[in-house]
Structure formats: structure tokens, C-alpha cells
Design a protein around this motif. Structure first.
Motif, PDB file in Angstrom:
ATOM      1  N   ASN A  58       6.116   9.463  26.185  1.00 26.72           N
ATOM      2  CA  ASN A  58       7.054  10.525  26.509  1.00 26.72           C
ATOM      3  C   ASN A  58       6.856  11.946  25.370  1.00 26.72           C
ATOM      4  N   TYR A  59       5.826  12.181  25.188  1.00 23.03           N
ATOM      5  CA  TYR A  59       5.518  13.067  23.809  1.00 23.03           C
ATOM      6  C   TYR A  59       4.479  13.910  24.118  1.00 23.03           C
ATOM      7  N   GLY A  60       4.306  15.262  24.011  1.00 26.04           N
ATOM      8  CA  GLY A  60       2.994  15.902  23.626  1.00 26.04           C
ATOM      9  C   GLY A  60       3.282  17.208  24.423  1.00 26.04           C
ATOM     10  N   THR A  61       2.486  18.230  24.202  1.00 28.00           N
ATOM     11  CA  THR A  61       2.476  19.701  24.929  1.00 28.00           C
ATOM     12  C   THR A  61       1.207  19.877  25.433  1.00 28.00           C
ATOM     13  N   ILE A  62       0.973  20.370  26.535  1.00 33.33           N
ATOM     14  CA  ILE A  62      -0.077  21.092  27.156  1.00 33.33           C
ATOM     15  C   ILE A  62       0.059  22.577  27.441  1.00 33.33           C
ATOM     16  N   VAL A  63      -0.942  23.276  27.092  1.00 35.36           N
ATOM     17  CA  VAL A  63      -1.128  24.438  27.110  1.00 35.36           C
ATOM     18  C   VAL A  63      -2.172  25.133  28.167  1.00 35.36           C
ATOM     19  N   GLN A  64      -1.844  25.664  29.011  1.00 36.26           N
ATOM     20  CA  GLN A  64      -2.954  26.224  30.198  1.00 36.26           C
ATOM     21  C   GLN A  64      -3.053  27.470  29.617  1.00 36.26           C
ATOM     22  N   THR A  65      -4.452  28.168  29.674  1.00 44.08           N
ATOM     23  CA  THR A  65      -4.727  29.464  29.461  1.00 44.08           C
ATOM     24  C   THR A  65      -4.838  30.198  30.786  1.00 44.08           C
ATOM     25  N   GLY A  66      -4.005  30.959  30.954  1.00 48.29           N
ATOM     26  CA  GLY A  66      -3.736  31.757  32.228  1.00 48.29           C
ATOM     27  C   GLY A  66      -4.303  33.113  32.181  1.00 48.29           C
ATOM     28  N   ASP A 105      -1.569  15.313  20.123  1.00 55.12           N
ATOM     29  CA  ASP A 105      -0.098  16.281  20.224  1.00 55.12           C
ATOM     30  C   ASP A 105      -0.017  17.201  21.168  1.00 55.12           C
ATOM     31  N   ILE A 106      -1.403  18.062  21.219  1.00 54.05           N
ATOM     32  CA  ILE A 106      -1.383  19.305  22.050  1.00 54.05           C
ATOM     33  C   ILE A 106      -2.653  19.235  22.672  1.00 54.05           C
ATOM     34  N   TRP A 107      -2.833  19.686  23.968  1.00 54.11           N
ATOM     35  CA  TRP A 107      -4.008  19.596  24.876  1.00 54.11           C
ATOM     36  C   TRP A 107      -3.989  21.183  25.171  1.00 54.11           C
ATOM     37  N   ILE A 108      -5.022  21.857  25.168  1.00 55.91           N
ATOM     38  CA  ILE A 108      -5.236  23.412  25.321  1.00 55.91           C
ATOM     39  C   ILE A 108      -6.317  23.346  26.363  1.00 55.91           C
ATOM     40  N   HIS A 113      11.768  16.359  37.033  1.00 54.16           N
ATOM     41  CA  HIS A 113      12.447  15.399  37.779  1.00 54.16           C
ATOM     42  C   HIS A 113      12.519  13.824  37.170  1.00 54.16           C
ATOM     43  N   ASP A 114      11.377  13.687  36.178  1.00 52.25           N
ATOM     44  CA  ASP A 114      11.396  12.680  35.467  1.00 52.25           C
ATOM     45  C   ASP A 114      12.039  12.629  34.137  1.00 52.25           C
ATOM     46  N   ASN A 115      12.887  13.655  33.917  1.00 50.62           N
ATOM     47  CA  ASN A 115      13.495  13.788  32.420  1.00 50.62           C
ATOM     48  C   ASN A 115      12.368  13.590  31.640  1.00 50.62           C
ATOM     49  N   SER A 116      11.254  14.141  31.593  1.00 49.08           N
ATOM     50  CA  SER A 116      10.275  13.952  30.723  1.00 49.08           C
ATOM     51  C   SER A 116      10.216  14.810  29.402  1.00 49.08           C
ATOM     52  N   ARG A 119      -2.088   9.945  28.476  1.00 47.36           N
ATOM     53  CA  ARG A 119      -1.911   9.592  27.182  1.00 47.36           C
ATOM     54  C   ARG A 119      -0.467   9.859  26.641  1.00 47.36           C
ATOM     55  N   MET A 120       0.157  10.977  26.945  1.00 49.72           N
ATOM     56  CA  MET A 120       1.314  11.411  26.700  1.00 49.72           C
ATOM     57  C   MET A 120       2.531  10.800  27.461  1.00 49.72           C
ATOM     58  N   GLN A 121       2.320  10.232  28.891  1.00 53.88           N
ATOM     59  CA  GLN A 121       3.280   9.986  29.508  1.00 53.88           C
ATOM     60  C   GLN A 121       3.828   8.756  29.064  1.00 53.88           C
ATOM     61  N   PRO A 122       2.979   7.632  28.669  1.00 50.20           N
ATOM     62  CA  PRO A 122       3.783   6.476  27.979  1.00 50.20           C
ATOM     63  C   PRO A 122       4.486   6.692  26.730  1.00 50.20           C
TER      64      PRO A 122
END
Length: 335
Positions: A132-140, A84-87, A174-177, A127-130
């Protein structure tokens, strides 16, 4: 609090911000895939997760190895189900002037701090694109916008994360993801980073004040994972650095030249010690570093960000006032 029971992968999970984020999700009963290099600390972290009510798998790997990161993602999904979430949290740094930093050191910081983020993002997207669900969090970091002396490799890597993430965000739009993408920019934190980072300076390293506890960062990352925004800035110093860079970058150059050398060094002399640039440093390090007395447990700016809808129009007025105050503060500091 309601249990989320989400499947979450966290890189850099065994210490510092990653350890604090892991604890935060564990309290919700999350199923956690934990990535870091040191097996012993990962095992200690996984035990904490179980005590707090979550489940954990550990992966003692280096995020610079894209293949191993992808394999870890696959094993997480085989056991816990869809991610569900990748950090992305993992990082390393070097404290030294540019002229005293080797090409190998620049490469290594880039491989872990920047490319490690890319590798994690690619594993998540695969894994998320097929579905079309999930959240990616980048630690900046605030240093992704306002660089400081003595940490050029790290600042450059954090700048690169912003550039990479902005490109990816455009592609997802662009991909309406439906995949969510967010970056959380952090201030100076009380983590073990300053005890095990490679340091070529004569005195021990410390974060530029104000210093916040890693749980403040964890709260921001947790919030962003569940309420994704383009970016989330944690702590007033992050606001000051990012807004100041937009308004008066030349003035900040001079301020950093004057204050950030000494500001990143403690009074104590540096001693001969191992560092974690190429190999993990042994020891039971956890979330906190050695600055508990100086570190703040709360960040009003983060609370305001999390409650911006409730604050409403007053936030815009306050932001304008804060910017004016900040410019005045910079000018007065030059006198």
C-alpha cells in the motif's frame, strides 16, 4: 539538496524526456531501473547516473512485452528494494495522414505508447499494492486532449492513457489505497524523437512551437513524482491546448487543420533514413534533439503550477484572465 535515495523505474530512459528525467533523479542519489530498447544508449545513461551520484540497472527490453517489463520490475526490487516511483515515458510515433498509415503502424504505436504504459503500471501495482505504498507517473501530452493532424496513432494512444489512468484512479480511491497516481501532460519538446520517428511527409519533422527543452519536462515529472496531483500541465501551450479544447473544440479543429500540417514540418526535405518504430536507431542520442537554438529552458506556467499554494487566490483570477486572453487569441488568429 537532500538525497532521496529512492528506488525509481523509468521506461524510455535512454533518450529524450526519459534521459532528462533519469539525470534529474540521479542527482538525488536515486537507485534507478532503466528500461529502453538500445543497450548501448542504456549503458551510456547508466554511466551518467553513476557520475551524478546514483545507482543504475539497465534492461534493454521493449515495453510492448509485458512479461519482460514484469521481470525487470522484479529484478529491480531484488537488488534495490521496493520500488518507490515508477515513471512511464516510452513512446513511438508516426508522422503521416491517417489514410497513409498502415494497420501495422497503428498497432505498433499503440503497443508501445499506450500498452507500454499499461504494462509498466501493472508491474508497479503488482508490487505496490501489497505494501500500500508507491507513486506511478504517466507521461501524457497536451495531445491527450487536443489531437492534431499527422499523428493520429500517437494522439489516440495518449488519449487512451488518460482513460486508463482515470479508471485506475477510481479503483484506487474505492480501495482507500495510499498509492499515488499522476499524469504529467507535456508540450512540444526538443528531443531526438523528430530525428528518428517514422516520417512519411516530404519535409523533416519538428514539434509544434513553442518548443521547450526536455529538462523542463523532467522538472515537471520530478515534481509530480514527489507532489502527486491528478494532473500536471507543463508549459503554456499545454494550458492553451487543453483549455481551448474544453471551450472551443470546433474552432481548434479548424486552427489545427490550417496550422498543424506545416507547423510540424521543418523547411528541410526529409531524406532516406532509419526509424525507431520497430527497432531502435543506432547512435549516441541523448536528451536533446536538433532544436537547441529554438527551445526554451524555462516554463513560467510550470513554476506557477508548482507554487500554486503560495500564489493563492490570485491564481484563480489569473487563470480566468488567461482563459479570456486565449479565447481572444484564437478569435484574432481566425481573422
Amino acid at each position: 539538496m537532500a538525497r532521496t535515495e529512492k528506488t525509481v523505474v523509468i521506461t524510455g530512459a535512454s533518450a529524450g524526456v526519459g534521459r532528462a528525467v533519469t539525470r534529474r533523479f540521479a542527482r538525488d542519489g536515486a537507485r534507478l531501473g532503466l528500461i529502453a530498447r538500445d543497450r548501448r544508449r542504456l549503458e551510456e545513461t547508466a554511466e551518467e547516473v553513476r557520475v551524478l551520484g546514483g545507482e543504475a540497472m539497465i534492461f534493454p527490453i521493449d515495453v510492448a512485452d509485458a512479461e519482460k517489463v514484469d521481470i525487470a520490475a522484479e529484478e529491480v526490487e531484488q537488488r534495490f528494494g521496493p520500488i518507490d516511483i515508477w515513471i512511464n515515458v516510452a513512446m513511438v510515433t508516426v508522422m503521416a495522414p491517417v489514410a497513409k498509415t498502415t494497420p501495422e503502424e497503428f498497432r505498433r504505436v499503440t503497443e508501445v505508447t499506450y500498452l507500454g504504459c499499461v504494462h509498466g503500471t501493472l508491474a508497479a501495482l503488482k508490487r505496490m499494492q501489497p505494501r500500500n505504498y508507491g507513486t506511478i507517473v504517466q507521461t501524457g501530452s497536451a495531445l491527450a486532449y487536443r489531437s492534431i493532424p499527422l499523428q493520429a496513432p500517437y494522439c489516440a494512444a495518449k488519449h487512451a492513457i488518460v482513460g486508463f489512468t482515470d479508471s485506475l484512479r477510481c479503483e484506487l480511491i474505492h480501495d482507500n489505497s495510499a498509492i499515488k497516481l499522476t499524469v504529467v501532460h507535456l508540450p512540444g519538446l526538443n528531443t531526438p524523437q523528430f530525428d528518428w520517428a517514422r516520417n512519411k511527409m516530404p519535409r523533416r519533422a519538428q514539434p509544434l512551437p513553442p518548443i521547450f527543452q526536455p529538462e523542463v519536462a523532467a522538472d515537471g515529472i520530478y515534481f509530480a513524482a514527489h507532489h502527486p496531483r491528478r494532473e500536471l500541465w507543463v508549459g503554456r501551450s499545454s494550458y492553451e491546448a487543453i483549455l481551448g479544447q474544453r471551450v472551443a473544440p470546433g474552432l481548434l479543429d479548424r486552427m489545427m487543420a490550417e496550422k498543424a500540417y506545416g507547423g510540424q514540418m521543418a523547411a528541410e526535405a526529409e531524406t532516406e533514413r532509419p526509424d525507431n518504430l520497430f527497432e531502435p536507431v543506432a547512435g549516441s542520442y541523448a536528451a536533446h534533439g536538433r532544436f537547441d537554438v529554438k527551445a526554451q529552458n524555462t516554463a513560467p506556467a510550470l513554476w506557477a503550477t508548482e507554487h500554486r499554494e503560495a500564489i493563492g487566490k490570485g491564481a484563480g483570477i489569473a487563470a480566468a484572465g488567461a482563459l479570456g486572453w486565449f479565447i481572444g487569441r484564437m478569435l484574432s488568429s481566425r481573422r
